[in-house]
Design a protein around this motif. Structure first.
Motif, PDB file in Angstrom:
ATOM      1  N   LEU A  63       0.838  -1.191   0.000  1.00  0.00           N
ATOM      2  CA  LEU A  63       0.000   0.000   0.000  1.00  0.00           C
ATOM      3  C   LEU A  63       0.876   1.245   0.000  1.00  0.00           C
ATOM      4  O   LEU A  63       0.615   2.217  -0.693  1.00  0.00           O
ATOM      5  CB  LEU A  63      -0.891  -0.013   1.249  1.00  0.00           C
ATOM      6  CG  LEU A  63      -2.195   0.756   1.143  1.00  0.00           C
ATOM      7  CD1 LEU A  63      -3.104   0.090   0.117  1.00  0.00           C
ATOM      8  CD2 LEU A  63      -2.877   0.800   2.507  1.00  0.00           C
ATOM      9  N   GLY A  64       1.954   1.173   0.779  1.00  0.00           N
ATOM     10  CA  GLY A  64       2.896   2.296   0.845  1.00  0.00           C
ATOM     11  C   GLY A  64       3.516   2.564  -0.502  1.00  0.00           C
ATOM     12  O   GLY A  64       3.589   3.703  -0.950  1.00  0.00           O
ATOM     13  N   LEU A 103       3.031   5.866  -2.773  1.00  0.00           N
ATOM     14  CA  LEU A 103       4.235   6.570  -3.216  1.00  0.00           C
ATOM     15  C   LEU A 103       4.201   6.781  -4.727  1.00  0.00           C
ATOM     16  O   LEU A 103       4.399   7.889  -5.239  1.00  0.00           O
ATOM     17  CB  LEU A 103       5.455   5.719  -2.831  1.00  0.00           C
ATOM     18  CG  LEU A 103       6.810   6.406  -2.776  1.00  0.00           C
ATOM     19  CD1 LEU A 103       6.855   7.334  -1.575  1.00  0.00           C
ATOM     20  CD2 LEU A 103       7.921   5.356  -2.655  1.00  0.00           C
ATOM     21  N   ILE A 104       3.926   5.691  -5.450  1.00  0.00           N
ATOM     22  CA  ILE A 104       3.906   5.766  -6.911  1.00  0.00           C
ATOM     23  C   ILE A 104       2.763   6.656  -7.381  1.00  0.00           C
ATOM     24  O   ILE A 104       2.929   7.482  -8.272  1.00  0.00           O
ATOM     25  CB  ILE A 104       3.802   4.347  -7.527  1.00  0.00           C
ATOM     26  CG1 ILE A 104       5.086   3.569  -7.240  1.00  0.00           C
ATOM     27  CG2 ILE A 104       3.565   4.423  -9.018  1.00  0.00           C
ATOM     28  CD1 ILE A 104       5.152   2.210  -7.880  1.00  0.00           C
ATOM     29  N   GLU A 105       1.614   6.497  -6.706  1.00  0.00           N
ATOM     30  CA  GLU A 105       0.457   7.284  -7.128  1.00  0.00           C
ATOM     31  C   GLU A 105       0.715   8.785  -6.975  1.00  0.00           C
ATOM     32  O   GLU A 105       0.403   9.573  -7.863  1.00  0.00           O
ATOM     33  CB  GLU A 105      -0.780   6.862  -6.317  1.00  0.00           C
ATOM     34  CG  GLU A 105      -2.064   7.431  -6.881  1.00  0.00           C
ATOM     35  CD  GLU A 105      -3.283   6.964  -6.104  1.00  0.00           C
ATOM     36  OE1 GLU A 105      -3.353   5.757  -5.780  1.00  0.00           O
ATOM     37  OE2 GLU A 105      -4.153   7.805  -5.820  1.00  0.00           O
ATOM     38  N   ASN A 106       1.288   9.156  -5.842  1.00  0.00           N
ATOM     39  CA  ASN A 106       1.599  10.575  -5.627  1.00  0.00           C
ATOM     40  C   ASN A 106       2.616  11.095  -6.634  1.00  0.00           C
ATOM     41  O   ASN A 106       2.471  12.177  -7.192  1.00  0.00           O
ATOM     42  CB  ASN A 106       2.113  10.806  -4.199  1.00  0.00           C
ATOM     43  CG  ASN A 106       0.967  10.807  -3.205  1.00  0.00           C
ATOM     44  OD1 ASN A 106      -0.151  11.171  -3.554  1.00  0.00           O
ATOM     45  ND2 ASN A 106       1.246  10.383  -1.992  1.00  0.00           N
ATOM     46  N   PHE A 156       3.175   1.100 -13.272  1.00  0.00           N
ATOM     47  CA  PHE A 156       2.421   2.343 -13.117  1.00  0.00           C
ATOM     48  C   PHE A 156       1.246   2.519 -14.074  1.00  0.00           C
ATOM     49  O   PHE A 156       0.333   3.281 -13.778  1.00  0.00           O
ATOM     50  CB  PHE A 156       3.342   3.574 -13.167  1.00  0.00           C
ATOM     51  CG  PHE A 156       3.888   3.918 -14.525  1.00  0.00           C
ATOM     52  CD1 PHE A 156       3.153   4.706 -15.406  1.00  0.00           C
ATOM     53  CD2 PHE A 156       5.137   3.479 -14.919  1.00  0.00           C
ATOM     54  CE1 PHE A 156       3.659   5.039 -16.648  1.00  0.00           C
ATOM     55  CE2 PHE A 156       5.660   3.809 -16.163  1.00  0.00           C
ATOM     56  CZ  PHE A 156       4.907   4.593 -17.030  1.00  0.00           C
ATOM     57  N   ILE A 157       1.231   1.811 -15.194  1.00  0.00           N
ATOM     58  CA  ILE A 157       0.103   1.965 -16.127  1.00  0.00           C
ATOM     59  C   ILE A 157      -1.224   1.520 -15.484  1.00  0.00           C
ATOM     60  O   ILE A 157      -2.223   2.240 -15.568  1.00  0.00           O
ATOM     61  CB  ILE A 157       0.357   1.222 -17.463  1.00  0.00           C
ATOM     62  CG1 ILE A 157       1.491   1.898 -18.243  1.00  0.00           C
ATOM     63  CG2 ILE A 157      -0.906   1.161 -18.313  1.00  0.00           C
ATOM     64  CD1 ILE A 157       1.148   3.211 -18.911  1.00  0.00           C
ATOM     65  N   PRO A 158      -1.256   0.365 -14.798  1.00  0.00           N
ATOM     66  CA  PRO A 158      -2.521  -0.031 -14.151  1.00  0.00           C
ATOM     67  C   PRO A 158      -3.007   1.011 -13.139  1.00  0.00           C
ATOM     68  O   PRO A 158      -4.196   1.308 -13.059  1.00  0.00           O
ATOM     69  CB  PRO A 158      -2.155  -1.347 -13.450  1.00  0.00           C
ATOM     70  CG  PRO A 158      -0.996  -1.887 -14.226  1.00  0.00           C
ATOM     71  CD  PRO A 158      -0.222  -0.679 -14.655  1.00  0.00           C
ATOM     72  N   LEU A 159      -2.070   1.586 -12.390  1.00  0.00           N
ATOM     73  CA  LEU A 159      -2.397   2.619 -11.414  1.00  0.00           C
ATOM     74  C   LEU A 159      -2.886   3.893 -12.115  1.00  0.00           C
ATOM     75  O   LEU A 159      -3.829   4.548 -11.661  1.00  0.00           O
ATOM     76  CB  LEU A 159      -1.137   2.920 -10.594  1.00  0.00           C
ATOM     77  CG  LEU A 159      -1.318   3.396  -9.168  1.00  0.00           C
ATOM     78  CD1 LEU A 159      -2.150   2.403  -8.379  1.00  0.00           C
ATOM     79  CD2 LEU A 159       0.055   3.568  -8.528  1.00  0.00           C
ATOM     80  N   ALA A 160      -2.236   4.213 -13.208  1.00  0.00           N
ATOM     81  CA  ALA A 160      -2.644   5.395 -13.983  1.00  0.00           C
ATOM     82  C   ALA A 160      -4.052   5.195 -14.536  1.00  0.00           C
ATOM     83  O   ALA A 160      -4.821   6.149 -14.645  1.00  0.00           O
ATOM     84  CB  ALA A 160      -1.653   5.646 -15.121  1.00  0.00           C
ATOM     85  N   GLU A 161      -4.387   3.942 -14.864  1.00  0.00           N
ATOM     86  CA  GLU A 161      -5.731   3.663 -15.356  1.00  0.00           C
ATOM     87  C   GLU A 161      -6.760   3.814 -14.246  1.00  0.00           C
ATOM     88  O   GLU A 161      -7.799   4.442 -14.419  1.00  0.00           O
ATOM     89  CB  GLU A 161      -5.786   2.265 -15.979  1.00  0.00           C
ATOM     90  CG  GLU A 161      -5.088   2.223 -17.322  1.00  0.00           C
ATOM     91  CD  GLU A 161      -5.084   0.846 -17.965  1.00  0.00           C
ATOM     92  OE1 GLU A 161      -5.428  -0.137 -17.282  1.00  0.00           O
ATOM     93  OE2 GLU A 161      -4.717   0.763 -19.143  1.00  0.00           O
ATOM     94  N   GLU A 162      -6.440   3.257 -13.075  1.00  0.00           N
ATOM     95  CA  GLU A 162      -7.372   3.338 -11.941  1.00  0.00           C
ATOM     96  C   GLU A 162      -7.652   4.776 -11.526  1.00  0.00           C
ATOM     97  O   GLU A 162      -8.774   5.126 -11.178  1.00  0.00           O
ATOM     98  CB  GLU A 162      -6.785   2.619 -10.725  1.00  0.00           C
ATOM     99  CG  GLU A 162      -6.991   1.134 -10.703  1.00  0.00           C
ATOM    100  CD  GLU A 162      -6.242   0.518  -9.526  1.00  0.00           C
ATOM    101  OE1 GLU A 162      -6.366   1.039  -8.401  1.00  0.00           O
ATOM    102  OE2 GLU A 162      -5.503  -0.457  -9.754  1.00  0.00           O
TER     103      GLU A 162
END
Ligand code: C2E
Ligand code: MG
Ligand code: MG
Ligand code: MG
Length: 292
Positions: free
Chosen positions: A21-22, A26-29, A77-83
């Motif tokens: 989660l951390g 971190l990546i999301e921010n 990061f692409i999956p996170l960017a999609e979410e």
């Protein structure tokens, strides 16, 4: 407290989860500021026509160089960017940058190149997606047939009717369409018939063990035959060895992409590849021929 709730396993589990989660946060921010901080760059991987050895296309692949995290792979990061929806501005940047780069190469005399750009499901779901593609084509002056949009098989299958409608509109713009990761997404032949695509890209998971796994060999030869019978181009991704190349060539796959030819490279490094051999890879026609 974790102990009370279920012993060491639970404690271990939460620790691992917290860590993930951390990392995610971190990546999301970091992702939120990556565009404005110009941390993205596109690399380009050659797509080679085997008969001529010529580089006919380049797939644009995004790279994220973060000052502290280092190089973050697209799969992280692409999956996170999609979410998070961040894929919308990021995807727009990718298309714009790829088109501008293609125009620079065209100005340099490379007029026969085509650039393939990956489009995510989230982008395709946007009301104004087709218009945004048209706008970028108009703004950069790229001839539409020199742009290929890659849609994955599973993304197309997640909402078939919508995908078919969007593909129809995109074809009206004149761009090329490819189904990426083909063979992994359960599209029925009835659907495939209705997709207005130009190219099937055989997923690299089938190419990897092609020469040792008869099932993979059967799947690959079937996809090649399917493409031929439907009048589609077919390209294999993830080609790493002469043996794979030889097998694919023997079975009628004309276009290939993979580390055997080149890794994805920054534009400047790719220019050197284009210049050094005039966009040609040597003697592919006979690669692996000694084994046949
Ligand atoms: P993809 O579109 O199927 O791209 C092919 C992936 O295989 C790339 O990984 C490429 O570097 C890698 N590859 C190429 N040749 C070989 C080979 O010979 N062996 C092996 N093992 N791998 C090879 P990459 O660049 O890490 O990208 C992974 C995925 O991330 C892409 O799969 C695509 O789904 C997504 N992606 C990358 N760039 C973008 C982008 O700009 N937009 C979107 N929406 N997705 C992207
Ligand atoms: Mg792709
Ligand atoms: Mg692929
Ligand atoms: Mg793939």
């Amino acid at each position: 407290r974790a102990k009370e709730m279920g012993g060491n396993n639970y404690q271990f589990y939460t620790a691992a989860m917290n860590e993930r989660l951390g990392e995610r946060m971190l990546i999301e921010n970091a992702l939120r500021t990556a565009l404005e901080r110009r941390e993205f760059v596109l690399h380009y991987q050659p797509q080679v026509d085997i008969a001529s050895g010529r580089i006919v296309g380049l797939e644009a692949l995004i790279r994220w160089q973060h000052p502290e995290l280092g190089m973050v792979a697209p799969n992280r990061f692409i999956p996170l960017a999609e979410e998070t929806g961040l894929i919308l501005p990021v995807g727009a940047w990718v298309l714009r940058t790829a088109c501008e780069q293609l125009m620079a190469w065209r100005a340099d005399g490379r007029r026969d190149l085509r650039v393939a750009v990956n489009v995510s499901a989230r982008q395709m779901a946007e009301q104004d997606f087709v218009q945004s593609v048209a706008d970028v084509l108009a703004a950069t002056g790229v001839p539409p047939h020199c742009i290929e949009l890659e849609l994955t098989e599973s993304q197309v299958m997640s909402d078939v009717e919508h995908a078919i409608a969007v593909m129809h509109e995109l074809k009206k713009l004149g761009v090329q369409l490819a189904i990426d990761d083909f063979g992994t997404g359960y599209s029925s032949l009835a659907h495939l018939k209705r997709f207005e695509v130009d190219v099937l890209k055989i997923d690299q998971t089938f190419v990897r063990d092609l020469t040792v796994d008869p099932d993979d060999a059967a799947i690959v030869t079937t996809i090649i035959a399917l493409a031929a019978n439907l009048g589609l181009e077919v390209i294999s991704e993830g080609v790493e060895t002469r043996e794979q190349l030889a097998f694919l060539r023997q079975h009628g796959c004309q276009q290939m992409q993979g580390y055997y030819f080149s890794r994805p490279l920054p534009a400047a490094a790719l220019e050197a590849v284009l210049r050094d051999n005039d966009g040609l890879f040597g003697d592919l026609e006979h690669a692996g021929a000694e084994r046949t």
